[in-house]
Motif scaffolding. Structure first.
Motif, short mmCIF file in Angstrom:
data_model
loop_
_atom_site.label_atom_id
_atom_site.label_comp_id
_atom_site.label_asym_id
_atom_site.label_seq_id
_atom_site.Cartn_x
_atom_site.Cartn_y
_atom_site.Cartn_z
N THR A 53 -0.57 -0.73 -10.79
CA THR A 53 0.05 -1.30 -9.03
C THR A 53 1.52 -1.47 -9.04
OG1 THR A 53 -1.78 -0.54 -7.75
CG2 THR A 53 -0.45 -1.46 -7.16
N PRO A 54 1.71 -2.81 -9.61
CA PRO A 54 2.68 -3.40 -9.35
C PRO A 54 4.15 -2.53 -10.22
CG PRO A 54 1.02 -5.53 -10.27
CD PRO A 54 0.13 -3.70 -10.36
N VAL A 57 4.94 -0.08 -8.12
CA VAL A 57 5.00 -0.69 -6.52
C VAL A 57 6.80 -0.89 -6.96
CG1 VAL A 57 5.79 -2.75 -4.77
CG2 VAL A 57 3.19 -1.91 -5.33
N SER A 65 9.61 -5.95 -4.70
CA SER A 65 8.04 -5.67 -5.15
C SER A 65 7.06 -6.84 -4.57
CB SER A 65 7.97 -5.21 -6.36
OG SER A 65 8.39 -6.31 -7.33
N LEU A 69 4.26 -6.20 -2.18
CA LEU A 69 2.71 -7.23 -2.90
C LEU A 69 2.13 -7.58 -1.17
CD1 LEU A 69 3.29 -6.19 -6.48
CD2 LEU A 69 1.38 -5.29 -4.83
N ALA A 227 0.50 -0.94 -2.63
CA ALA A 227 0.26 -2.14 -3.00
C ALA A 227 -1.53 -2.79 -1.85
CB ALA A 227 0.98 -3.02 -2.00
N TYR A 266 -2.53 -9.90 -7.94
CA TYR A 266 -1.36 -8.51 -8.88
C TYR A 266 0.13 -8.79 -8.30
CZ TYR A 266 -4.56 -5.58 -6.77
OH TYR A 266 -6.48 -4.61 -7.38
N SER A 270 3.03 -9.10 -11.22
CA SER A 270 4.26 -8.16 -11.28
C SER A 270 5.16 -9.78 -11.93
CB SER A 270 4.03 -8.07 -9.79
OG SER A 270 5.51 -7.44 -9.13
#
Length: 509
Positions: A53-54, A57, A65, A69, A227, A266, A270
């Motif tokens: 996901t990160p 994104v 980003s 998030l 996210a 997350y 990230s």
């Protein structure tokens, strides 16, 4: 003999309580907080989502980003707070399906139920496909056999799906404890790597917040939507309302803890990935496996291997947890009579929705295998399956946010905070869902959008037909657990608890 002893020995008769729960047959009040927490955490699969996901994104939002998030985390927290208005007052296997039915009525409740079935079902398919994909990659690297990676991955999916069915059939405690061990190990490893990367390159922290392009509101919204998909499933412990020992305490705590822990993980991942790519000079947009690429660049290829194992096992845990919630929604619908009654039965020994599991799991296995062959790769199939899952979840969340204030008003407990939190969450979720589906409807993954809408329409048709043939069902939707005579002093005498059907009859009471 004091007053307490006399009250226990000769309790006052309690009238008005049923002898059996409407959801009798499950292992009632048998799992503790750790099991409930494992259900929600595993359904989110934070270890698996943390390295996918990160990066997705970041590819959309660039330097913003982290704010994207963070915005998704806020929406998820508000949604969790709203859902907990129900979990503190009601124990149900139907989860949001039952909650929405109690707040808005049978038709919206059924729509939420269809959304949940799509969400739980397709996220289980996505996780099963992802686990097979990563396992096939690992096998190909360690033991080059010349076998087609597609056949290896789909074969792994079938084997893992069969194992998932076995875990679900044997009991909820086995299911939750297996997934808790897997997720705890994976998350601990990821946290250790995050701390190591950030601590050794603390001077590069400013790059995390540096914007490499002008702020784009649309890109930010799309990134926030992506996210949010990393949080879906956090409420799945609500499906264990009947089986949890202290459902009104343990389930709300598990839901909030899952969102907070996942969100922090997350954000940390990230930041660590941003620093790692900056230090190594690698292009994140060209990376299909950030864990392996960064580990190799830092001279620790073994770490990438360990992380791949963690991601594969985390996704398998997600498949187990999502399937657990899926079969309990089916069980609830079957028990109410909305779906075939056989779905509402339990195994006499293991106290699990065995029939629902036996029907649902083959579908969960066959669909991703077929999708992988149709798309030409497992990864491409996964990008379509996640659209179904995200749309189904968000639909159910929006309806739950709308239902909560109505429900609270109906029981005379409406306050300011539930109205504010549910309104913000509903508006935010609706906005991101519309934007997300509109964005995907004209792209390469449009089949996910139109397929979701087709399934939703098919579900609505089933409801319409059932109501025409059995109009009384609209009053049966929304069954939840309640205290029974065997739960209180003065209820059913101990001698009457065993009806001769088995050693666990007291759990059904």
């Amino acid at each position: 003999m004091d007053a307490l002893a006399r009250a226990i020995a000769r309790p006052e008769p309690v009238e008005g309580l049923a002898a059996r729960s409407p959801l009798a047959g499950l292992a009632r009040r048998s799992v503790g907080f750790a099991d409930v927490l494992a259900q929600s955490v595993s359904a989110v699969a934070p270890a698996g989502a943390a390295f996918t996901t990160p990066l997705l994104v970041s590819a959309v939002a660039g330097g913003v980003s982290l704010p994207a998030l963070a915005a998704a985390l806020v929406i998820a927290l508000l949604t969790a707070s709203t859902i907990n208005q129900f979990t503190r007052r009601m124990a149900a296997t139907g989860s949001l399906y039952t909650f929405v039915a109690r707040g808005l009525g049978s038709a919206p409740g059924y729509v939420a139920g269809v959304g949940l079935l799509i969400g739980y079902g397709f996220i289980a398919m996505f996780a099963l496909a992802g686990s097979g994909y990563y396992l096939a990659t690992l096998v190909s690297r360690l033991l080059p056999t010349g076998i087609d990676p597609m056949l290896l991955a789909t074969g792994a999916m079938v084997v893992l799906g069969a194992l998932c069915l076995l875990v679900l059939a044997r009991g909820i405690r086995l299911s939750t404890r297996v997934t808790l061990l897997v997720e705890a190990t994976s998350v601990a490893l990821i946290v250790a790597l995050i701390v190591a990367v950030v601590a050794t390159h603390a001077d590069r922290l400013p790059v995390v917040f540096a914007a490499d392009a002008p702020f784009d509101p649309q890109a930010f919204a799309v990134a926030a939507t992506l996210a949010i998909t990393a949080f879906v499933g956090f409420e799945s412990s609500a499906a264990l309302g009947v089986e949890a020992k202290r459902p009104f305490a343990s389930i709300p705590r598990a839901i909030m803890a899952t969102v907070v822990v996942s969100g922090l993980l997350y954000l940390g991942t990230s930041a660590a990935q941003t620093i790692g790519f900056d230090v190594t000079g690698l292009d994140p947009a060209a990376s299909t496996s950030p864990a392996n690429d960064l580990a190799a660049a830092f001279g620790m290829p073994w770490a990438g291997f360990v992380l791949d194992v963690s991601i594969a096992t985390s996704l398998f845990a997600c498949a187990v947890a999502s399937s657990t919630a899926l079969v309990r929604v089916l069980f609830s619908m079957g028990r109410e009579g909305l779906l075939p009654p056989a779905l509402g039965t339990t195994h006499p020994r293991w106290r699990t929705p065995f029939v629902a599991s036996a029907i649902a799991l083959p579908v969960v296995i066959v669909v991703p295998v077929a999708a992988a062959f149709a798309a030409g790769s497992v990864w491409d199939a996964m990008t379509v399956l996640i659209i179904f899952a995200a749309a189904g979840y968000i639909l159910a969340y929006v309806l739950a946010c709308i239902a909560a204030p109505v429900f609270l008003h109906r029981i005379g407990e409406l306050g300011v905070w539930p109205v504010v939190s549910s309104a913000i969450a509903a508006l935010g979720l609706t906005a991101v869902a519309v934007l997300y589906l509109a964005e995907e409807s004209s792209g390469a993954r449009a089949v996910g959008v139109w397929g979701f809408l087709a399934l939703l329409a098919a579900g609505a048709s089933v409801y319409r037909l059932r109501m025409l043939r059995r109009p009384w069902l609209r009053h049966a939707i929304g069954v939840y657990d309640h205290p029974v005579a065997g739960d209180v002093l003065g209820g059913i005498p101990a001698a009457e608890w065993d009806d001769g059907d088995g050693p666990d009859d007291r759990r059904d009471r």
